[in-house]
Design a protein around this motif. Structure first.
Motif, PDB file in Angstrom:
ATOM      1  N   VAL A 149       4.564   0.951  -7.493  1.00 51.73           N
ATOM      2  CA  VAL A 149       5.228   0.669  -6.217  1.00 51.73           C
ATOM      3  C   VAL A 149       6.089   1.874  -5.845  1.00 51.73           C
ATOM      4  O   VAL A 149       6.941   2.298  -6.624  1.00 51.73           O
ATOM      5  N   LEU A 150       5.835   2.437  -4.675  1.00 50.16           N
ATOM      6  CA  LEU A 150       6.656   3.558  -4.206  1.00 50.16           C
ATOM      7  C   LEU A 150       7.789   3.024  -3.335  1.00 50.16           C
ATOM      8  O   LEU A 150       7.581   2.114  -2.530  1.00 50.16           O
ATOM      9  N   PRO A 151       9.001   3.578  -3.493  1.00 47.97           N
ATOM     10  CA  PRO A 151      10.146   3.104  -2.695  1.00 47.97           C
ATOM     11  C   PRO A 151       9.844   3.176  -1.196  1.00 47.97           C
ATOM     12  O   PRO A 151       9.321   4.188  -0.707  1.00 47.97           O
ATOM     13  N   GLY A 152      10.120   2.091  -0.504  1.00 50.00           N
ATOM     14  CA  GLY A 152       9.882   2.031   0.943  1.00 50.00           C
ATOM     15  C   GLY A 152       8.482   1.558   1.307  1.00 50.00           C
ATOM     16  O   GLY A 152       8.211   1.203   2.446  1.00 50.00           O
ATOM     17  N   LEU A 153       7.581   1.579   0.302  1.00 50.23           N
ATOM     18  CA  LEU A 153       6.199   1.159   0.559  1.00 50.23           C
ATOM     19  C   LEU A 153       5.883  -0.146  -0.180  1.00 50.23           C
ATOM     20  O   LEU A 153       4.727  -0.476  -0.428  1.00 50.23           O
ATOM     21  N   GLU A 154       6.946  -0.899  -0.537  1.00 48.83           N
ATOM     22  CA  GLU A 154       6.754  -2.123  -1.314  1.00 48.83           C
ATOM     23  C   GLU A 154       5.888  -3.125  -0.549  1.00 48.83           C
ATOM     24  O   GLU A 154       5.994  -3.259   0.667  1.00 48.83           O
ATOM     25  N   ALA A 155       5.075  -3.849  -1.319  1.00 54.01           N
ATOM     26  CA  ALA A 155       4.206  -4.866  -0.712  1.00 54.01           C
ATOM     27  C   ALA A 155       5.021  -6.106  -0.366  1.00 54.01           C
ATOM     28  O   ALA A 155       5.975  -6.442  -1.067  1.00 54.01           O
ATOM     29  N   ASP A 156       4.633  -6.763   0.737  1.00 56.01           N
ATOM     30  CA  ASP A 156       5.276  -8.024   1.106  1.00 56.01           C
ATOM     31  C   ASP A 156       4.253  -9.156   1.221  1.00 56.01           C
ATOM     32  O   ASP A 156       4.596 -10.312   1.463  1.00 56.01           O
ATOM     33  N   GLY A 157       2.961  -8.809   1.043  1.00 55.40           N
ATOM     34  CA  GLY A 157       1.911  -9.829   1.105  1.00 55.40           C
ATOM     35  C   GLY A 157       1.510 -10.210   2.514  1.00 55.40           C
ATOM     36  O   GLY A 157       0.517 -10.902   2.725  1.00 55.40           O
ATOM     37  N   ASP A 158       2.283  -9.751   3.490  1.00 55.07           N
ATOM     38  CA  ASP A 158       1.988 -10.064   4.889  1.00 55.07           C
ATOM     39  C   ASP A 158       1.397  -8.836   5.576  1.00 55.07           C
ATOM     40  O   ASP A 158       0.211  -8.796   5.907  1.00 55.07           O
ATOM     41  N   LEU A 159       2.224  -7.810   5.721  1.00 55.25           N
ATOM     42  CA  LEU A 159       1.766  -6.582   6.377  1.00 55.25           C
ATOM     43  C   LEU A 159       1.326  -5.528   5.364  1.00 55.25           C
ATOM     44  O   LEU A 159       0.423  -4.742   5.628  1.00 55.25           O
TER      45      LEU A 159
END
Length: 464
Positions: A149-159
């Motif tokens: 996981v790169l900072p600022g590019l975290e997954a949210d499962g939506d977008l």
């Protein structure tokens, strides 16, 4: 109550762990496996297998659109994304159940729960029923890895999705950004692009599929672009601005920063080893950039403690993990084991066209000081490829000019992931060009191109 004791305890039941357990049991060891989620690990449940099922659906869909070329009629073409995903999950479930059966058949004790190593030779298993301690003469770490996981590019499962979200998509992306063009990134790009997503792939290195031979990467890129993908190399995603239903990505290259809007982002920027929370540091295990440091026999330096598969570093491949599992089980059982030679492990990527390779690239062979002879043969010169309607592809072989040793083989095109095994056997047997030239390849097959590529390296190609 005395703790249960085993000859071998395996932590993690992925393709490394469950194979190690089965081989250990075959050799007469008493074996326990501790698994916190699901038998078969990431590979079987959330990786290799379900992605291949998805990609097969995309491949069939692609072929349906080409029906006319083959003298066939197919009208009103479409797909049901939920049904495509359901098939993929069913395939994974079937195989995961099979692993349970294999472990039971081999009398391996399976403990579902979270493992820690409170002290040498002891594994504590935490489950809903509490904590149980078991002891093992040998312990094998096979805990695998997870998405970086790169900072600022975290997954949210939506977008913004990881591979897990991409395997069970709630919707079909319209405008998709894939960050990373390694095997995972390019396979998902291939899947969603084939089903109609407007797909952009961003790669920080100077080319897509950066571990592959440069010529193969360039060929694959040309095909991806022809299929409608946008490929941005030497580019980083510095920021994702999220708002309802859309993501604005900030893309930085040598010229500066631009922005582009997407409705879905898949992050596939590598993996990190699952080393936390096990108690490894206290035992004196060396960890380098989230991976356990091991020798050629997967020994950690702590007596009786081994690490295999993704947690033990590159290449991060299921077949490498399985082979290490067998080797370690044989060592523990007191057998003579052979260390794995990284140069004999093939890499396979199941995008369209497929990519497969083993050994050194041309560039790496030259950098290692070899004088090389290189052969190439195109799919367009092969009868079977033309009959299949798959004339786009290439087989490339790299030989040591002095000894004739096969240093590497690299392929792009239909079914190359099945063909590469011929060269893998060749590398394992330390073959030279002479044996390969004397081998009679069946006709008509795609494998004849392997023969022709060898012949071409020595100026003897027959069909080109």
């Amino acid at each position: 109550m005395a703790a249960k004791s085993f000859d071998m305890i395996v932590i993690g039941a992925g393709p490394g762990g469950y194979v190690a357990a089965i081989r250990g049991a075959q050799l007469g060891l008493s074996v326990a496996v501790v698994e916190r989620e699901h038998l078969g690990g990431i590979c079987l449940n959330w990786g290799c297998i379900p992605t291949k099922a998805l990609l097969r659906s995309a491949e069939v869909f692609h072929l349906m659109h080409r029906a006319k070329e083959f003298g066939l009629k197919a009208e009103g073409l479409g797909y049901d994304l939920d049904a495509v995903v359901a098939r993929s999950r069913a395939v994974a479930k079937q195989l995961s159940g099979g692993i349970g059966h294999l472990l039971k058949k081999n009398k391996v004790t399976v403990l579902m729960g979270e493992a820690t190593l409170p002290r040498a030779g002891v594994v504590a298993v935490k489950s809903g029923a509490g904590v149980e301690e078991i002891t093992g003469k040998a312990i094998v770490l096979a805990t695998g890895a997870r998405a970086r996981v790169l900072p600022g590019l975290e997954a949210d499962g939506d977008l913004v999705w990881t591979y897990k979200h991409a395997l069970t998509p709630k919707r079909m992306p319209k405008k998709l950004l894939v960050i990373g063009s390694g095997a995972i990134g390019i396979e998902f790009a291939s899947f969603f692009n084939t089903l109609g997503a407007d797909t952009t792939v961003v790669e920080v290195m100077d080319r897509v599929l950066p571990v592959e031979d440069a010529e193969i990467s360039a060929f694959a890129k040309k095909q991806f672009v022809k299929q409608g993908m946008k490929i941005l190399e030497k580019t980083t995603v510095t920021q994702l601005d999220r708002s309802p239903g859309k993501v604005v990505a900030h893309l930085q290259d040598a010229k500066g920063t631009t922005t582009a809007e997407f409705d879905t982002v898949i992050s596939a920027v590598g993996i990190v080893g699952n080393v936390e929370g096990l108690g490894l540091e206290a035992l004196g295990v060396k960890i380098d950039r989230t991976h356990v440091v091991v020798d050629e026999f997967c020994r950690t330096g702590v007596p009786g403690l081994y690490a295999i598969g993704d947690i033990a570093g590159a290449p991060w491949l299921a077949h490498k993990a399985s082979h290490e599992g067998v080797m370690v089980a044989e060592l523990i059982a007191g057998k003579h084991a052979h260390p794995i030679k990284p140069g004999t492990i093939a890499g396979c990527t199941y995008c369209t066209p497929q990519v497969a390779s083993v050994g050194l690239t041309e560039e790496k062979a030259k950098a290692a000081g070899y004088t090389v002879k290189v052969g190439r043969f195109p799919f367009i010169g092969n009868g079977k490829a033309i009959a299949l309607g798959e004339p786009e592809g290439m087989v490339k072989t790299v030989f040591d000019a002095k000894t004739g040793e096969l240093l590497g083989a690299h392929m792009v095109g239909a079914e190359v992931t099945e063909m590469i095994q011929g060269y893998v056997i060749g590398r394992t047997l330390e073959t030279t060009e002479e044996e390969l030239m004397h081998t009679v390849f069946p006709h008509p097959t795609l494998s004849e191109m392997m023969h022709e590529s060898v012949l071409d390296a020595y100026g003897r190609a027959l069909h080109m």
